[in-house]
Design a protein around this motif. Structure first.
Motif: not given
Length: 361
Positions: A1-6, A20-27, A51-58
């Motif tokens: 099932m596609s994941r909704p965004t906020p 569906d786009f990359a597993g996300w429910l998108m307009p 749907h974009m990813g945010e990865i922190y490197v600290t």
């Protein structure tokens, strides 16, 4: 099932066609794709990019870890600046294209494509093991809203006192937008000026409504994935899975400039990329403009005198040019007499250098 965004409820209230786009429910669109596209070129458009990813490197060696993990020289970034770069496999093939923001001396945020961020986070974690650095995938914590177009700054300025005129392209700063904390970045994927706003999930819907209201007098429209794709195509910007893949190096895509061999130390894929950097690729990425009205699409063969000499990676009608356009990988040295095989019909194409569209600054 596609994941909704906020912002799912917002999209549904606007009558968006969801996909569906990359597993996300998108307009995909809210109404007219061409109206959304033209609004971004002439006024402004509002996009959900959550749907974009945010990865922190600290950590003390965060910059050095990224220098090893990616092809760019990220430790040289000044705090507040961003850089387009790539992560490749040991053979030099592109695993994803990225934007890296340096938020502080020991804090970076890597923004990855929706289809790849889990893989990117895992690769970064493995590649950072030898460094005093911590990799933390915080994608679930962030929503991302983009406002793009020639009037984007005017609209956003009604909601924030952040120094937007002083914010350079590929830079970001923390600020308050409509009373909400945000990272305001001057980046985008449309070929226009604009901003991407990273905010907490709970702030996404209120901020969207505030931007929509502020943008009404300026011609702002909500814009979906379809217009985002035609905008980036006109601007000659690659899409992972189309122009970029693990079977292609940055040099194949004409993006060898992102590979920084002069940075200190080794990096993953260095030997493989050094081996090909001075060798012209067998095929190069070019632009095609149709002489007729039929649209070349992803995967269609490019031909010359009936022989296959390439393949279309992205294609669509161009609202700005008024003609169908495409990006394609074509055999190096082949420049004239090209056609695209569209369901058995050889449709004549003119080869042009990318991008198709460049905004007036």
């Amino acid at each position: 099932m596609s994941r909704p965004t906020p912002l799912r409820d917002v999209h549904e209230s606007l009558g968006a066609t969801l996909t569906d786009f990359a597993g996300w429910l998108m307009p995909l669109r809210y109404g007219s794709e061409s109206a959304e596209h033209n609004a971004v070129r002439t006024a402004a458009g509002l996009f959900d990019l959550s749907h974009m990813g945010e990865i922190y490197v600290t950590g003390p060696q965060a910059g050095e870890a990224l220098d090893y993990a990616l092809v760019g020289h990220l430790s040289a970034l000044a705090p507040g600046r961003a850089r387009y770069t790539m992560i490749v496999n040991p053979e030099g093939g592109v695993l994803d294209d990225l934007i890296v923001y340096r938020l502080a001396d020991e804090e970076f945020m890597v923004v990855a494509n929706a289809s790849n961020y889990v893989k990117v986070a895992a690769e970064l974690t493995a590649r950072a093991e030898a460094f005093d650095a911590v990799v933390d995938d915080r994608s679930e914590q962030w929503a991302l809203i983009a406002i793009q177009g020639p009037r984007a700054q005017e609209i956003l300025a009604t909601l924030t006192d952040a120094d937007l005129p002083g914010l350079k392209y590929y830079a970001g700063l923390p600020g308050v937008v409509d009373g909400r904390q945000a990272l305001i970045a001057r980046t985008g994927y449309t070929g226009e000026d604009g901003f991407e706003l990273f905010v907490a999930n709970d702030d996404a819907a209120p901020l969207w409504h505030a931007l929509s209201k502020a943008g009404e007098p300026y011609g702002l429209r909500a814009a979906g994935l379809s217009s985002r794709d035609t905008l980036r195509l006109e601007a000659g910007m690659p899409l992972y899975g189309n122009e970029l893949s693990a079977g292609l190096t940055p040099f194949d895509a004409g993006l060898g400039r992102v590979v920084k061999f002069d940075k200190p130390g080794d990096f993953v894929g260095r030997a493989a990329l050094e081996a090909v950097k001075d060798t012209p690729p067998a095929r190069r990425l070019v632009g095609l403009v149709a002489q007729g009205r039929r649209v070349p699409r992803h995967g269609y063969p490019v031909t010359k005198d009936g022989a296959v000499v390439g393949e279309v990676t992205s294609g669509a009608p161009s609202q700005t040019l008024g003609k169908p356009i495409a990006m394609a990988y074509v055999d190096t040295g082949v420049n004239e007499g090209l056609a695209v095989d569209i369901r058995g019909s050889q449709e004549a194409m003119d080869l042009v250098e990318l991008p198709f569209y460049r905004r007036t600054k």
